[in-house]
Design an enzyme around this catalytic site. Sequence first.
Site, PDB file in Angstrom:
ATOM      1  CB  SER A   8       1.878  -0.874   6.998  1.00 49.14           C
ATOM      2  OG  SER A   8       2.942  -1.477   7.332  1.00 49.14           O
ATOM      3  CG  HIS A  33      -0.416  -4.916   6.900  1.00 45.96           C
ATOM      4  ND1 HIS A  33      -0.863  -5.747   5.970  1.00 45.96           N
ATOM      5  CD2 HIS A  33       1.036  -4.834   6.259  1.00 45.96           C
ATOM      6  CE1 HIS A  33       0.209  -6.381   4.868  1.00 45.96           C
ATOM      7  NE2 HIS A  33       1.006  -5.612   5.205  1.00 45.96           N
ATOM      8  CG  ASP A  35       4.600  -4.895   6.603  1.00 43.39           C
ATOM      9  OD1 ASP A  35       4.150  -5.834   5.704  1.00 43.39           O
ATOM     10  OD2 ASP A  35       4.425  -3.654   6.836  1.00 43.39           O
ATOM     11  CG  MET A  37      10.260  -7.133   6.168  1.00 38.94           C
ATOM     12  SD  MET A  37      11.017  -5.571   5.802  1.00 38.94           S
ATOM     13  CE  MET A  37       9.469  -4.745   5.431  1.00 38.94           C
ATOM     14  CG  HIS A  66       2.958  -8.972   4.179  1.00 41.55           C
ATOM     15  ND1 HIS A  66       3.135  -7.672   3.356  1.00 41.55           N
ATOM     16  CD2 HIS A  66       3.327 -10.024   3.351  1.00 41.55           C
ATOM     17  CE1 HIS A  66       3.807  -7.777   2.318  1.00 41.55           C
ATOM     18  NE2 HIS A  66       3.723  -9.138   2.248  1.00 41.55           N
ATOM     19  CG  MET A  68       7.288  -9.570   3.130  1.00 41.81           C
ATOM     20  SD  MET A  68       7.344  -7.603   3.355  1.00 41.81           S
ATOM     21  CE  MET A  68       6.644  -7.348   4.894  1.00 41.81           C
ATOM     22  CG  MET A 137       3.864  -7.516  -2.506  1.00 43.46           C
ATOM     23  SD  MET A 137       3.566  -6.578  -0.929  1.00 43.46           S
ATOM     24  CE  MET A 137       4.437  -5.011  -0.709  1.00 43.46           C
ATOM     25  CG  ASP A 175       1.832  -4.000   1.614  1.00 43.39           C
ATOM     26  OD1 ASP A 175       1.901  -2.936   1.869  1.00 43.39           O
ATOM     27  OD2 ASP A 175       1.943  -5.045   2.139  1.00 43.39           O
ATOM     28  N   GLY A 177       2.979   2.140  -1.539  1.00 38.87           N
ATOM     29  CA  GLY A 177       2.761   3.199  -2.108  1.00 38.87           C
ATOM     30  C   GLY A 177       1.372   3.705  -2.219  1.00 38.87           C
TER      31      GLY A 177
END
Length: 218
Positions: A8, A33, A35, A37, A66, A68, A137, A175, A177
Site C-alpha cells: 500500500s 495498492h 488508497d 480517501m 481501493h 474509500m 478491512m 487490508d 495491520g
Amino acid sequence: MAPLIAPSVLSADFAHLSDDIRMINHSVADWIHLDVMDGVFVPNISFGFPVMTSIASLTEKPLDVHLMIVNPEKFIPQVKALGAHVMNVHYEACTHLHRVVQQIRDAGMEPAVTINPATPVSLLKDIIQDVYMVLVMSVNPGFGGQKFIEHSITKIQELRELIEVTGSKALIEVDGGVNLETGKRLVAAGADVLVAGNAIFANENPTQQILELKSLSR
Ligand code: DX5
Ligand code: ZN
C-alpha cells in the site's frame, strides 16, 4: 499456495514516491495498492487522480485501487483510464452495489467489494457470485499503521466458507495491520491477497519484507 502481495502506497515516502514505486517494481510484489480517501466516507484525505496517474506511469505492477469514497461509481471511467486491474468499492458506500459491480465489469476492470470491520460477511451472500474479489478491512479504514482487529480472522474463515458453499471464485484480500505475524494467520484462515503498508515501508529492508510476506503459505 503463496499469497499475492499488494504493497500500500499510503505508507510510502511521498517526497520520493518514484523511489518507492521502483522498489515495488523490483520486488516480488504482485500488485500495487492505491488508497483513495475523500474525507467524507473516511475521516482522512489521501491522494487523487493526478498522483495516481503519475504512479500508473511508473509502476510495472497491476493497480489495485481501493476507493474509500462516497459515490465511487462516478469515477469508474477515471479509474479505468489509469489502466487499473481491480476497482475496490465499499459495500457501505453503494446503495445499488449490484449495478456498480456490473458497471465496473462492463468498463473492463475486475470488480471487488470491500467490507468494514462492523459489516458482516453474511451480507455478501447475494453478490459473492458476481465479484472478482472481496476485501476484508482488518482496521477501520482511513489511516495506515493501525492495530489489527482480531475478529478479522473469523471473518476470513466465514468468507472462505461462503465462497465454498456458493461455488464462487472470488479471491479474499485483507487490508490493515498486516505483518508477518498476522499475515501468517490470515493466510492459514483462507486469505489470498495481503495488503501491507506500514509493515513494508517502515521496515529497513522493504524488498526483503515483501519477499517474506510472499513466503507465507497455506
Ligand atoms: C487503510 C488503508 C490501508 C492502509 C494499510 O484505510 O486501506 O490500505 O494503507 O496500512 P497498514 O498496512 O499500515 O495497516
Ligand atoms: Zn486499502
